[in-house]
Design an enzyme around this catalytic site. Structure first.
Site, PDB file in Angstrom:
ATOM      1  N   GLY A   1      49.259  36.982  36.014  1.00 51.72           N
ATOM      2  CA  GLY A   1      50.458  36.191  35.775  1.00 51.72           C
ATOM      3  C   GLY A   1      50.737  35.997  34.301  1.00 51.72           C
TER       4      GLY A   1
ATOM      5  N   ALA B   1      41.688  36.915  38.234  1.00 58.46           N
ATOM      6  CA  ALA B   1      42.486  38.141  38.163  1.00 58.46           C
ATOM      7  C   ALA B   1      43.960  37.828  38.404  1.00 58.46           C
ATOM      8  CB  ALA B   1      41.989  39.170  39.176  1.00 58.46           C
ATOM      9  N   ASP B   2      44.230  36.967  39.365  1.00 59.02           N
ATOM     10  CA  ASP B   2      45.607  36.541  39.619  1.00 59.02           C
ATOM     11  C   ASP B   2      46.188  35.789  38.429  1.00 59.02           C
ATOM     12  OD1 ASP B   2      46.232  37.538  42.146  1.00 59.02           O
ATOM     13  OD2 ASP B   2      45.300  35.864  43.186  1.00 59.02           O
ATOM     14  N   ILE B   3      45.436  34.818  37.912  1.00 60.10           N
ATOM     15  CA  ILE B   3      45.931  34.005  36.803  1.00 60.10           C
ATOM     16  C   ILE B   3      46.212  34.870  35.574  1.00 60.10           C
ATOM     17  CG2 ILE B   3      45.310  32.197  35.159  1.00 60.10           C
ATOM     18  CD1 ILE B   3      46.070  31.046  37.806  1.00 60.10           C
TER      19      ILE B   3
END
Length: 406
Positions: free
Chosen positions: A183, A178-180
């Site tokens: 980004g 989810a973070d990647i």
């Protein structure tokens, strides 16, 4: 130095999603200034072991996690809770095109560093906020973490072994997806805003939510639910829509076979000397194979067990059936294709002498990515930036340091 060498990014973000976006922009040539807290810096600097070792073999304060997401940036330390620190940020904003931040909703407003405040001093500013749940809605003020969002966004309900098998149940991804992905979406949104600004002279605010991104990246799985009304379930290493698109155990390990059409399925079973399976009405087409997977799977597994991984990969490569091994990371970086593509890279480092990193996968013919800065030491460029960009004198910089502002 890259397609974006005309842009300056002030990166106020920490941890993963924002810094990943910043590294993408930096790899493409933007001048990315990473703003960190004095003394401690970005939390991820301490997210280890493993830590980078210096030339004497001693651990540094640079974790492998931090190194992975901060290449090509400059680091400046500023205490934004103090008026003098806020003034430094505002002066840097005047010389920047883009601000990235991932503070809690409303937190930067008390420092006068929110979008509306900064827009007042630079009206064409592009300002990207990354939060767990976005700027609106009943969860807006909740802290958001990748792991939680993987669960809330449906990902963990379809990841992991089938619930009726040993080890079944919800499973997170092995990397903070989810973070990647947030980004990556932030990178795309920022570049779209740059194009708009260059055409109109108008900046804008970008509101990115990890939960929104997690649901969006569920792609066909979310669409399966919206189309059928039936919540998808986990299939382990198999696919809900394609058979065979899964792992199989060979005589000496595991392989992946991804037969995406009927022709590839026929070539697969012919390679295993079981051509009759492709003629069986239950297995002749993909929809029928999906319906009859419980009958087909054990037959295919029995077939695959008769050969080694190497034998299968060689046979299926000749037959043009997509396949591959399941590699650990030692095997990944020893793979001939990975070596040929120069994915592993080495950069000089001020304390370790050198650092090994994963090269950007973006290959541009006219404006190639240039890895020109290793992940910066904490505050490595504070003096340089304050002097060259803001025109501060040695005595002014010394005073700021003595006050703990930088």
């Amino acid at each position: 130095m890259g397609a974006l060498n005309h842009l300056r990014v002030l990166d106020l973000s920490r941890v993963l999603a924002g810094p990943w976006c910043g590294q993408n922009l930096a790899d493409l040539g933007a001048d990315v200034i990473k703003v960190e807290r004095p003394i401690t810096g970005d939390d991820t600097r301490q997210w280890g072991p493993p830590f980078l070792r210096n030339s004497e073999g001693k651990e540094t304060t640079e974790s492998a996690f931090y190194l992975a997401i901060n290449r090509n940036k400059r680091s400046i330390t500023v205490d934004i809770s103090k008026p003098e620190g806020q003034e430094i940020i505002k002066k840097l904003v005047l010389q920047s095109d883009i601000v990235i931040e991932n503070y809690k909703v409303g937190q930067l407003k008390k420092y006068g560093l929110d979008y509306e405040s900064l827009k007042g001093i630079k009206n064409d500013l592009i300002y990207c906020s990354i939060t767990g749940f976005g700027q609106t809605g009943p969860y807006a003020h909740r802290p958001g973490y990748d792991y939680i969002v993987q669960g809330m966004g449906g990902f963990m309900s379809v990841t992991g072994e089938k619930e009726d098998l040993p080890g079944g149940g919800p499973q997170k991804a092995g990397v903070a997806i989810a973070d990647i992905f947030t980004g990556m979406y932030a990178t795309s949104a920022i570049l779209a805003a740059v194009v708009h600004r260059d055409r109109t002279g108008v900046g804008q605010y970008i509101d990115l939510s990890l939960l929104d991104v997690q649901i969006a990246t569920m792609c066909n799985v979310a669409s399966n639910y919206l189309t059928s009304g039936v919540p998808p379930k986990s299939w382990g290493n198999a696919s809900a829509n394609i058979v065979p698109y899964q792992t199989f155990k060979a005589s000496d390990g595991w392989i992946i076979v991804a037969a995406g059409n009927d022709s590839q399925f026929r070539h697969f079973v012919e390679s295993g000397h079981e051509p009759q399976l492709a003629d069986d009405p239950r297995f002749a087409t993909n929809p029928e194979r999906v319906r009859h997977r419980t009958e087909l799977d054990p037959l295919l597994q029995k077939m695959v067990l008769k050969k080694t991984k190497k034998e299968w990969i060689e046979l299926l490569d000749i037959a043009n059936v997509p396949c591959g091994p399941i590699n650990n990371f030692k095997e990944v970086f020893e793979n001939e294709q990975v070596i040929a593509r120069n994915i592993k890279m080495e950069m000089p480092h001020p304390t370790a002498g050198k650092v090994n990193l994963v090269r950007s996968p973006m290959r541009l013919s006219e404006t190639p990515v240039v890895e020109h800065r290793p992940p910066p030491l904490l505050g490595e460029h504070t003096h340089e930036i304050l002097q060259s960009k803001l025109g501060l004198t040695e005595s002014q910089i010394k005073s700021l340091k003595e006050q703990g502002i930088i």
